[in-house]
Scaffold this motif. Sequence first.
Motif, PDB file in Angstrom:
ATOM      1  N   TYR A  30       2.936  -5.540  14.737  1.00 51.74           N
ATOM      2  CA  TYR A  30       3.808  -6.634  14.302  1.00 51.74           C
ATOM      3  C   TYR A  30       3.092  -7.978  14.370  1.00 51.74           C
ATOM      4  CZ  TYR A  30       8.019  -9.376  13.594  1.00 51.74           C
ATOM      5  OH  TYR A  30       8.950 -10.243  13.081  1.00 51.74           O
ATOM      6  N   TYR A  33       1.094  -8.143  11.304  1.00 51.63           N
ATOM      7  CA  TYR A  33       2.042  -8.340  10.204  1.00 51.63           C
ATOM      8  C   TYR A  33       2.475  -9.803  10.112  1.00 51.63           C
ATOM      9  CZ  TYR A  33       6.403  -7.390   7.565  1.00 51.63           C
ATOM     10  OH  TYR A  33       7.429  -7.366   6.637  1.00 51.63           O
ATOM     11  N   PHE A  38       3.755 -11.792   6.962  1.00 48.32           N
ATOM     12  CA  PHE A  38       4.691 -10.735   6.614  1.00 48.32           C
ATOM     13  C   PHE A  38       4.367 -10.071   5.276  1.00 48.32           C
ATOM     14  CE2 PHE A  38       6.910 -13.724   9.409  1.00 48.32           C
ATOM     15  CZ  PHE A  38       7.252 -12.863  10.445  1.00 48.32           C
ATOM     16  N   PRO A  40       3.741  -7.131   3.099  1.00 46.45           N
ATOM     17  CA  PRO A  40       4.169  -5.736   3.301  1.00 46.45           C
ATOM     18  C   PRO A  40       3.014  -4.737   3.373  1.00 46.45           C
ATOM     19  CG  PRO A  40       4.709  -6.494   1.081  1.00 46.45           C
ATOM     20  CD  PRO A  40       4.300  -7.706   1.853  1.00 46.45           C
ATOM     21  N   ASN A  43       1.929  -3.206   7.079  1.00 46.50           N
ATOM     22  CA  ASN A  43       3.158  -2.679   7.676  1.00 46.50           C
ATOM     23  C   ASN A  43       2.944  -2.374   9.156  1.00 46.50           C
ATOM     24  OD1 ASN A  43       4.985  -0.174   8.373  1.00 46.50           O
ATOM     25  ND2 ASN A  43       5.974  -1.261   6.691  1.00 46.50           N
ATOM     26  N   ALA A 170       8.049   0.720   1.959  1.00 43.88           N
ATOM     27  CA  ALA A 170       8.103  -0.593   2.606  1.00 43.88           C
ATOM     28  C   ALA A 170       6.960  -1.495   2.137  1.00 43.88           C
ATOM     29  CB  ALA A 170       8.046  -0.424   4.121  1.00 43.88           C
ATOM     30  N   ARG A 203      12.581  -2.982   6.287  1.00 46.37           N
ATOM     31  CA  ARG A 203      11.890  -4.004   5.496  1.00 46.37           C
ATOM     32  C   ARG A 203      12.899  -4.836   4.695  1.00 46.37           C
ATOM     33  NH1 ARG A 203       8.456  -7.968   4.584  1.00 46.37           N
ATOM     34  NH2 ARG A 203       7.971  -8.235   2.372  1.00 46.37           N
ATOM     35  N   GLN A 206      14.696  -7.302   6.870  1.00 49.74           N
ATOM     36  CA  GLN A 206      13.869  -8.448   7.240  1.00 49.74           C
ATOM     37  C   GLN A 206      13.907  -9.531   6.164  1.00 49.74           C
ATOM     38  OE1 GLN A 206      10.013  -6.648   7.884  1.00 49.74           O
ATOM     39  NE2 GLN A 206      10.255  -6.712  10.096  1.00 49.74           N
TER      40      GLN A 206
END
Length: 240
Positions: A30, A33, A38, A40, A43, A170, A203, A206
């Motif tokens: 994360y 990410y 962010f 995708p 992931n 995602a 996803r 988010q």
Amino acid sequence: MTSIADIWVYLSASPLLHLALTLVAYQAGYAVYRWRKFNPIFNPVLIAIIILVTILLVTHTSYQTYFQGAQFVHFLLGPATVALAIPLYRQVARVRKSALAVTVSLIVGSITAAASAVFITWVLGGTRDSFVSMAPKSVTTPVAMGITEQIGGLPTLTAMFVILTGITGAMLGAPLLNALGIKDWAARGLAMGTASHGIGTARALQVNEVAGAFAGLAMGLNALASAMLIPAAWHLIFGG
């Protein structure tokens, strides 16, 4: 002086070690990410899987040993799935207005997901076990494994296909929907939930609450529809 291998043997005796490794791996994924704004493609689930698989291979740890600790995270999948009802409840009026469109889309999406998976696997020369196991790839893992077992496939192979499908959806779902000019958040969420189950739903949630609500709805209803349609179609076409 105690070697690193001895320390690992000592720590690995505790199931909490693998729970901690799972959480740390996801947090690392994360962090990457978020660092990549962010994107995708980065992931966090995929990154966490790569980290965990590398650690298990290097330390020669079996999956069964790992799962003794990771089962606590597995248990939380149930409450997490139920929690998807919260954004869905907030959008219940919109869902009612779109009931017919949602129903038709889900049925068509469920059939397309299963049929395309079987067809592509067959064209590529896959075995019977592979295309049977591939059919419920867009269904959430526990249901997909049950479907596969019912029609004579390999549940473990199905689990792998399901995870790969979720990660792929995602990563590539949003760019594909953008390329197709689909801007309605409800439609985007419905597509993500139908095609890439829980990982795609996470996803969508988010990005937008409406998309997340419809993705959660699609994930649940797609599992229900697939559990009825795939075994019925299989027995109708192949007679067993």
